[in-house]
Design an enzyme around this catalytic site. Structure first.
Site, short mmCIF file in Angstrom:
data_model
loop_
_atom_site.label_atom_id
_atom_site.label_comp_id
_atom_site.label_asym_id
_atom_site.label_seq_id
_atom_site.Cartn_x
_atom_site.Cartn_y
_atom_site.Cartn_z
N ASN A 153 0.81 -1.23 0.00
CA ASN A 153 0.00 0.00 0.00
C ASN A 153 0.84 1.27 0.00
O ASN A 153 0.40 2.32 -0.46
CB ASN A 153 -1.01 0.01 1.15
CG ASN A 153 -0.36 -0.10 2.50
OD1 ASN A 153 0.72 -0.68 2.63
ND2 ASN A 153 -1.00 0.43 3.52
N GLU A 251 3.56 -4.20 12.83
CA GLU A 251 2.69 -3.05 12.54
C GLU A 251 1.54 -3.59 11.70
O GLU A 251 1.68 -3.78 10.50
CB GLU A 251 3.53 -2.00 11.79
CG GLU A 251 3.04 -0.59 12.04
CD GLU A 251 1.92 -0.23 11.11
OE1 GLU A 251 0.77 -0.62 11.41
OE2 GLU A 251 2.17 0.44 10.11
N CYS A 285 -3.51 1.48 7.08
CA CYS A 285 -3.84 0.88 8.38
C CYS A 285 -4.43 1.91 9.33
O CYS A 285 -5.16 1.56 10.23
CB CYS A 285 -2.60 0.22 8.97
SG CYS A 285 -1.20 1.33 8.99
N GLU A 459 7.25 2.21 15.06
CA GLU A 459 8.09 2.70 13.96
C GLU A 459 8.09 4.21 14.06
O GLU A 459 7.08 4.83 14.36
CB GLU A 459 7.54 2.24 12.61
CG GLU A 459 7.59 0.72 12.49
CD GLU A 459 7.53 0.21 11.07
OE1 GLU A 459 6.54 0.50 10.38
OE2 GLU A 459 8.48 -0.47 10.65
P1 NAD Z 1 -2.18 -10.54 3.13
O1 NAD Z 1 -2.46 -10.56 4.58
O2 NAD Z 1 -2.10 -11.82 2.41
O3 NAD Z 1 -0.82 -9.75 2.81
C1 NAD Z 1 -0.43 -8.55 3.43
C2 NAD Z 1 1.07 -8.40 3.19
O4 NAD Z 1 1.73 -9.46 3.83
C3 NAD Z 1 1.49 -8.52 1.72
O5 NAD Z 1 2.51 -7.60 1.46
C4 NAD Z 1 1.99 -9.95 1.57
O6 NAD Z 1 3.02 -10.06 0.60
C5 NAD Z 1 2.54 -10.22 2.93
N1 NAD Z 1 2.43 -11.60 3.33
C6 NAD Z 1 1.36 -12.42 3.19
N2 NAD Z 1 1.62 -13.64 3.71
C7 NAD Z 1 2.90 -13.59 4.16
C8 NAD Z 1 3.76 -14.52 4.81
N3 NAD Z 1 3.35 -15.76 5.12
N4 NAD Z 1 5.01 -14.12 5.12
C9 NAD Z 1 5.44 -12.86 4.85
N5 NAD Z 1 4.67 -11.95 4.26
C10 NAD Z 1 3.41 -12.29 3.92
O7 NAD Z 1 -3.30 -9.68 2.48
P2 NAD Z 1 -3.35 -8.76 1.24
O8 NAD Z 1 -4.54 -9.16 0.44
O9 NAD Z 1 -2.07 -8.56 0.53
O10 NAD Z 1 -3.66 -7.44 2.01
C11 NAD Z 1 -4.92 -7.29 2.65
C12 NAD Z 1 -4.81 -7.14 4.11
O11 NAD Z 1 -3.51 -6.85 4.54
C13 NAD Z 1 -5.64 -5.94 4.50
O12 NAD Z 1 -6.90 -6.35 4.89
C14 NAD Z 1 -4.88 -5.31 5.61
O13 NAD Z 1 -5.39 -5.81 6.84
C15 NAD Z 1 -3.51 -5.84 5.51
N6 NAD Z 1 -2.50 -4.82 5.14
C16 NAD Z 1 -2.07 -4.00 6.12
C17 NAD Z 1 -1.13 -3.04 5.83
C18 NAD Z 1 -0.65 -2.11 6.90
O14 NAD Z 1 -0.10 -1.06 6.56
N7 NAD Z 1 -0.74 -2.46 8.18
C19 NAD Z 1 -0.64 -2.93 4.54
C20 NAD Z 1 -1.10 -3.80 3.55
C21 NAD Z 1 -2.03 -4.76 3.88
#
Ligand code: NAD
Length: 479
Positions: A153, A251, A285, A459
């Protein structure tokens, strides 16, 4: 202005490489759904190489004088500023947000690199008074090799936080940015390389996130895990780290409440909340999601907020008139649509938006929901999209109970003209960061992070760099 989309690579031990697996995965433009590039997938041998390179580079980097490390980071920040047009274009191409917003993210990242660069020179220890002839000192040392995971994001800003703090503290790292947005993060990494970060200090791998995190976290050389992303993935990584007794900085997601009190400046509140809510199509977030307006101002607030949402120009991020781009990937489009559909099926009403726009590109209309029952999924799961849910409340105790009811605890906001009320509500909200009368809460110099399931560690600010250090106590009996 337009640039070429580069061929993304891995960066290991000072070299760009296509990796050893021979496997690639596509990168898409979320505005057109076109494939714009292919990304190499790291194999186990690449991950081992990256960890060993970071481990070998650690003694040299941790003993590099803080002033020299500061100079290198300041130079990286200057290069990032010089290259902002191209990097912002890359972010928009692969992530979707308007160019102006991509630039804001990068400018915030630059400020953070500069701040961390200087703060690395001030990692003071302390001397604890004791009996004569005994010296008791606490010194801060870099924790060691860091495994860092950053999402899609904010593909420049979030890696900036992790890279700058780790490098300023004297750590080396293996970074796994998001596979959806590789070019922006790699362009950022190039600024650190060009600024003089030695080979092995900063390594970048992509591939299968689950396989990579499992491999890196288990590596004995890795001493700290930092992750930004969803709560379920954060919990999974924290468990992997706990098995090896490794500390984590997590985070994670949020579901930020906003309390609009009866004495709030309603128009200002509506404008500021809408300005943050729909930025990056709500994929942040800290995005305000549950808007609780006091019964006496509810109707006015709803009218003004919904009117603002309906006016937001949605389109490709590259168009100058666009204020909100598409969602970043097909997963988000499906997830947001499901959450809104569920809310409407349970009796919620969409006063703005409520559906996808068109059928090419992941565009979703800025959406305002009212009359949503408390058990609707969207009031319990992080929406991570351009959706605000507005509800009315009667008294402070009741609104606090509702605001604090979820397991999330990242950001919370209050709009009031009363300093006493602001103080009371800020104290009572269960979250890591509270914004009063505004929503700009993740900026340079201040710590940001959550409580409850939104994570731990901070952070930014002094706490941000300290997270990449361990304290060592030295007691010295003078001979
Ligand atoms: P997701 O939970 O699958 O992935 C979120 C992030 O984590 C991605 O960058 C992905 O590459 C990474 N990831 C996923 N599984 C991983 C693993 N086993 N090991 C290491 N990294 C891993 O979901 P998504 O569809 O990519 O994103 C949606 C959700 O993620 C949202 O609903 C939101 O809650 C969360 N999100 C939060 C932030 C934040 O700034 N806190 C940023 C992006 C996404």
């Amino acid at each position: 202005m337009s640039f070429a989309y580069p061929e993304p690579k891995l960066y290991i031990d000072g070299e760009w490489t296509a990796g050893s697996s021979g496997i690639t995965r596509p990168v898409f433009d979320p505005a057109t759904e076109e494939e714009i590039g292919r990304l190499p997938v790291a194999g186990a041998a690449d991950l081992d190489k990256a960890v060993m390179a970071a481990s070998r580079a650690l003694p040299g980097w941790r003993s590099t004088p803080p002033l020299k490390r500061c100079d290198i980071l300041m130079k990286a920040a200057a290069l990032l500023r010089e290259r902002i047009e191209e990097i912002a274009w890359l972010t928009t191409r692969e992530q979707g947000q308007p160019i102006a917003d991509s630039k804001v993210h990068i400018l915030r990242g630059i400020e953070i690199i500069e701040w961390d660069a200087q703060e690395g020179r001030r990692l003071y220890g302390r001397i604890i008074p004791s009996e004569p002839g005994l010296r008791q000192m606490v010194v801060r040392e870099p924790v060691g090799v860091v495994a860092a995971f950053a999402p899609w994001n904010a593909p420049v800003f979030t890696p900036c936080r992790k890279i700058a703090s780790a490098l300023a503290a004297g750590c080396t790292l293996v970074l796994k940015p998001a596979e959806e947005t590789p070019a922006s993060t790699l362009a950022l990494v190039q600024t650190f390389i060009d600024a003089g970060v030695p080979p092995g200090v900063l390594n970048v791998v992509f591939g299968d996130p689950a396989a990579i995190s499992e491999h890196l976290i288990a590596a004995p050389q890795v001493r700290l895990v930092t992750f930004t992303g969803s709560v379920p993935v954060g919990k999974h990584l924290a468990q992997l780290a706990a098995r090896e007794m490794k500390p984590t900085i997590m985070e994670l997601g949020g579901h930020a409440p906003v309390i609009i009190c009866e004495d709030a400046d309603v128009e200002t509140a509506a404008t500021r909340i809408a300005g943050t809510k729909f930025r990056n199509a709500g994929q942040a977030c800290l995005s305000p999601t549950r808007l609780y307006a006091h019964r006496s101002v509810y109707d006015r607030f709803v009218d003004q907020f919904a009117a603002l949402a309906r006016k937001i120009p949605v389109g490709p991020g590259e168009a100058a008139t666009t204020a909100m781009g598409p969602l970043a990937n097909a997963r988000r489009l499906a997830a947001v649509d499901e959450l809104v559909t569920d809310a409407v099926q349970r009796g919620g009403r969409a006063l703005a938006g409520g559906s996808r726009i068109g059928n090419t590109g992941y565009f979703y209309a800025p959406t305002v929901l009212v009359d949503v029952p408390e058990d609707a999924r969207i009031l319990n799961e992080e929406p991570f999209g351009p959706v605000a849910i507005i509800a009315r409340y009667d008294d402070e105790a009741e609104v606090l109970a509702r605001a604090n009811a979820l397991p999330y605890g990242l950001a919370g906001y209050v709009f009031t003209r009363s300093a006493a009320r602001a103080d009371k509500l800020a104290g009572a909200l269960e979250c890591g960061t509270v914004g009063i009368n505004h929503l700009v809460v993740s900026t340079v110099g201040i710590p940001f992070g959550g409580v409850k399931e939104s994570g731990h560690g901070r952070e930014g600010g002094v706490e941000g760099i300290e997270g990449y250090t361990v304290s060592k106590t030295v007691t010295h009996l003078l001979q």
